[in-house]
Design a protein around this motif. Structure first.
Motif, PDB file in Angstrom:
ATOM      1  N   ILE A 200      34.694  65.991 -28.463  1.00  0.00           N
ATOM      2  CA  ILE A 200      34.727  65.228 -29.543  1.00  0.00           C
ATOM      3  C   ILE A 200      36.154  65.471 -29.837  1.00  0.00           C
ATOM      4  O   ILE A 200      36.679  65.809 -29.412  1.00  0.00           O
ATOM      5  N   ALA A 201      36.426  63.918 -30.041  1.00  0.00           N
ATOM      6  CA  ALA A 201      37.351  63.140 -29.808  1.00  0.00           C
ATOM      7  C   ALA A 201      37.926  63.259 -31.542  1.00  0.00           C
ATOM      8  O   ALA A 201      37.195  63.175 -32.021  1.00  0.00           O
ATOM      9  N   GLU A 202      39.192  62.256 -31.751  1.00  0.00           N
ATOM     10  CA  GLU A 202      39.319  62.320 -33.097  1.00  0.00           C
ATOM     11  C   GLU A 202      39.373  61.240 -33.956  1.00  0.00           C
ATOM     12  O   GLU A 202      38.263  61.477 -35.330  1.00  0.00           O
ATOM     13  N   THR A 203      38.239  60.488 -33.039  1.00  0.00           N
ATOM     14  CA  THR A 203      37.935  59.010 -34.087  1.00  0.00           C
ATOM     15  C   THR A 203      36.238  58.577 -33.583  1.00  0.00           C
ATOM     16  O   THR A 203      35.532  58.017 -33.726  1.00  0.00           O
ATOM     17  N   PHE A 204      35.668  59.611 -32.533  1.00  0.00           N
ATOM     18  CA  PHE A 204      35.141  59.403 -31.360  1.00  0.00           C
ATOM     19  C   PHE A 204      33.930  60.498 -30.611  1.00  0.00           C
ATOM     20  O   PHE A 204      35.236  61.779 -30.858  1.00  0.00           O
ATOM     21  N   ALA A 205      32.535  60.497 -30.256  1.00  0.00           N
ATOM     22  CA  ALA A 205      32.113  61.608 -29.599  1.00  0.00           C
ATOM     23  C   ALA A 205      31.268  60.964 -28.856  1.00  0.00           C
ATOM     24  O   ALA A 205      30.692  60.083 -28.706  1.00  0.00           O
ATOM     25  N   VAL A 206      31.737  61.678 -27.038  1.00  0.00           N
ATOM     26  CA  VAL A 206      30.323  61.470 -26.482  1.00  0.00           C
ATOM     27  C   VAL A 206      29.529  62.686 -26.395  1.00  0.00           C
ATOM     28  O   VAL A 206      30.095  63.536 -25.971  1.00  0.00           O
ATOM     29  N   ILE A 207      28.187  61.518 -26.152  1.00  0.00           N
ATOM     30  CA  ILE A 207      27.098  63.266 -26.213  1.00  0.00           C
ATOM     31  C   ILE A 207      26.147  62.916 -25.380  1.00  0.00           C
ATOM     32  O   ILE A 207      26.116  61.041 -25.195  1.00  0.00           O
ATOM     33  N   CYS A 208      25.575  63.676 -24.773  1.00  0.00           N
ATOM     34  CA  CYS A 208      23.775  63.191 -23.444  1.00  0.00           C
ATOM     35  C   CYS A 208      23.061  63.452 -24.881  1.00  0.00           C
ATOM     36  O   CYS A 208      22.759  64.879 -24.704  1.00  0.00           O
ATOM     37  N   LEU A 209      22.713  62.040 -25.731  1.00  0.00           N
ATOM     38  CA  LEU A 209      21.861  62.331 -26.648  1.00  0.00           C
ATOM     39  C   LEU A 209      20.171  63.243 -25.705  1.00  0.00           C
ATOM     40  O   LEU A 209      19.710  64.121 -26.183  1.00  0.00           O
ATOM     41  N   VAL A 222      23.445  64.456 -34.327  1.00  0.00           N
ATOM     42  CA  VAL A 222      23.825  62.525 -35.228  1.00  0.00           C
ATOM     43  C   VAL A 222      24.367  62.318 -36.534  1.00  0.00           C
ATOM     44  O   VAL A 222      25.435  61.936 -36.354  1.00  0.00           O
ATOM     45  N   LYS A 223      23.591  62.911 -37.221  1.00  0.00           N
ATOM     46  CA  LYS A 223      23.874  63.682 -38.709  1.00  0.00           C
ATOM     47  C   LYS A 223      25.192  63.618 -38.795  1.00  0.00           C
ATOM     48  O   LYS A 223      25.886  63.546 -39.542  1.00  0.00           O
ATOM     49  N   HIS A 224      25.191  64.819 -38.075  1.00  0.00           N
ATOM     50  CA  HIS A 224      26.624  65.614 -38.257  1.00  0.00           C
ATOM     51  C   HIS A 224      27.733  65.040 -37.566  1.00  0.00           C
ATOM     52  O   HIS A 224      29.262  64.180 -38.720  1.00  0.00           O
ATOM     53  N   LEU A 225      27.783  64.163 -36.677  1.00  0.00           N
ATOM     54  CA  LEU A 225      28.929  63.132 -35.791  1.00  0.00           C
ATOM     55  C   LEU A 225      29.208  62.162 -37.522  1.00  0.00           C
ATOM     56  O   LEU A 225      30.461  61.779 -37.502  1.00  0.00           O
ATOM     57  N   LYS A 226      27.614  61.595 -37.168  1.00  0.00           N
ATOM     58  CA  LYS A 226      27.895  60.056 -38.312  1.00  0.00           C
ATOM     59  C   LYS A 226      28.873  60.190 -39.761  1.00  0.00           C
ATOM     60  O   LYS A 226      29.396  59.561 -39.849  1.00  0.00           O
ATOM     61  N   GLU A 227      28.594  61.496 -39.432  1.00  0.00           N
ATOM     62  CA  GLU A 227      29.355  61.669 -41.438  1.00  0.00           C
ATOM     63  C   GLU A 227      30.441  61.899 -41.312  1.00  0.00           C
ATOM     64  O   GLU A 227      31.361  61.942 -42.573  1.00  0.00           O
ATOM     65  N   THR A 228      31.056  62.367 -39.708  1.00  0.00           N
ATOM     66  CA  THR A 228      32.067  62.599 -39.901  1.00  0.00           C
ATOM     67  C   THR A 228      32.792  60.886 -39.617  1.00  0.00           C
ATOM     68  O   THR A 228      34.091  61.371 -39.108  1.00  0.00           O
ATOM     69  N   ASN A 229      32.610  60.480 -39.429  1.00  0.00           N
ATOM     70  CA  ASN A 229      32.513  59.322 -39.148  1.00  0.00           C
ATOM     71  C   ASN A 229      32.823  58.411 -38.104  1.00  0.00           C
ATOM     72  O   ASN A 229      33.749  57.934 -36.969  1.00  0.00           O
ATOM     73  N   LYS A 230      32.528  59.665 -36.935  1.00  0.00           N
ATOM     74  CA  LYS A 230      32.542  59.271 -35.008  1.00  0.00           C
ATOM     75  C   LYS A 230      32.022  58.004 -34.784  1.00  0.00           C
ATOM     76  O   LYS A 230      30.980  57.664 -34.476  1.00  0.00           O
ATOM     77  N   ASP A 231      32.345  57.349 -33.799  1.00  0.00           N
ATOM     78  CA  ASP A 231      31.763  56.508 -32.571  1.00  0.00           C
ATOM     79  C   ASP A 231      31.068  57.153 -32.073  1.00  0.00           C
ATOM     80  O   ASP A 231      31.902  57.848 -30.676  1.00  0.00           O
ATOM     81  N   ILE A 232      30.115  57.000 -32.081  1.00  0.00           N
ATOM     82  CA  ILE A 232      28.888  57.482 -30.879  1.00  0.00           C
ATOM     83  C   ILE A 232      29.216  56.525 -29.383  1.00  0.00           C
ATOM     84  O   ILE A 232      27.913  55.438 -29.343  1.00  0.00           O
ATOM     85  N   ILE A 233      29.393  57.881 -28.614  1.00  0.00           N
ATOM     86  CA  ILE A 233      29.409  57.139 -27.575  1.00  0.00           C
ATOM     87  C   ILE A 233      27.868  57.757 -26.667  1.00  0.00           C
ATOM     88  O   ILE A 233      28.598  58.807 -26.196  1.00  0.00           O
TER      89      ILE A 233
END
Length: 314
Positions: A200-209, A222-233
């Motif tokens: 998890i970085a300031e504006t994005f997250a790198v994750i193996c879904l 995914v819901k929690h990452l989106k709630e915090t406005n992370k760009d999901i990579i």
């Protein structure tokens, strides 16, 4: 509250090798046949030194402490598993799965940080859980979204759910629990540390879904990452095998942000993934082949972030 820091604690190894005690559930470790352990350690030291120099060249403040040969501590190069540092001056000390990794915990490291001008207010020690074979291996097991006070944890033999929730209560984080798996000999087995498959970085997250087999759990993450406005990579399981999930965002000169990873991680990313990351910040990569092969950990595991406040010397 900040997500990233400019100061990193790193431990220079003196007896690095493949740790047989951690290999039982770290399936990323490999034995290098016919190589003397002294030369494995020497290569690891060379990779470590080059990595530290590279971080410093970008303005990252790296506090290097050498391991001692008092004990046999082959994994001392991965300090983020036994200690974490927090903005309110709290230090957390964690229970470790492998008995020889418990020997890595050193009080003198706190003195080094205080000598570097950092303030330690109090220590929260979870290590008594080891007596009941309960473990939670620091920021290997727990990925902190420090700004939004969310903590992500993939359960495994090294990450106990109840202890994770206790940590979240103590440090005031919302717990997000899931299981992340990898395929080992055609079987799905828990990935030993969350930070191998998620960053998890300031504006994005790198994750193996793809590692989160349970669809409900995946949706929840995914819901929690989106709630915090992370760009999901999203990265693949194959990329996780090259340590593409084991990344950390740090601050360099003038608080510029960088995403740090190994050369192997960088090499396995697609041009599209690299451009997705570089929209947010530049990448720093360094070759860690020996450390990754024998240690089963990579760039992120080697860095314990120091968020402690500075001492008021006036």
């Amino acid at each position: 509250m900040k997500q990233t820091t400019n100061t990193i604690l790193m431990i220079r190894p003196v007896s690095f090798r493949m740790n047989e005690q951690t290999a039982v559930n770290n399936y990323y470790q490999k034995n290098v046949d016919n190589v003397l352990s002294a030369s494995v350690n020497k290569k690891a030291q060379q990779e470590f030194d080059a990595y530290v120099e590279k971080l410093k060249s970008f303005g990252v403040n790296v506090v290097v402490v050498s391991d001692t040969d008092d004990f046999d501590t082959p994994d001392s190069i991965f300090p983020n598993n036994w200690i974490s540092f927090h903005e309110d001056g709290t230090v957390a000390i964690y229970p470790m799965f492998a008995e020889n990794r418990r020997l890595e915990r050193r009080e003198d490291i706190l003195n080094v940080l205080e000598d570097n001008g950092f303030l330690i207010e109090h220590v929260v020690d979870y290590t008594s859980a080891e007596e009941e074979d309960i473990f939670l291996e620091g920021t290997g097991s727990v990925i902190l979204d420090r700004v939004n006070r969310k903590a992500y944890c993939a359960l495994s033999p090294r990450a106990d759910e109840d202890l994770f929730i206790e940590f979240c209560e103590d440090f005031e984080y919302t717990p997000i629990v899931f299981t992340a798996n990898q395929t080992v000999n055609r079987e799905r087995k828990a990935i030993y540390h969350t930070n191998v498959m998620m960053c998890i970085a300031e504006t994005f997250a790198v994750i193996c879904l793809d590692a989160i087999d349970d669809k409900k759990e995946r949706k929840n993450v995914v819901k929690h990452l989106k709630e915090t406005n992370k760009d999901i990579i999203a990265i693949t399981e194959n990329q996780v095998n090259s340590f593409a999930g084991n990344m950390l965002q740090v601050q360099g000169t003038n608080n510029e942000l960088y995403l740090v990873m190994s050369q192997a991680a960088y090499n396995c990313l697609t041009p599209h993934q690299i451009s997705q990351i570089e929209k947010h910040c530049p990448i720093i990569s360094s070759s860690l082949n020996t450390i990754e092969t024998c240690g089963g950990g990579s760039a992120r595991c080697m860095m314990a972030e120091v968020f402690l406040p500075k001492q008021n010397l006036s």
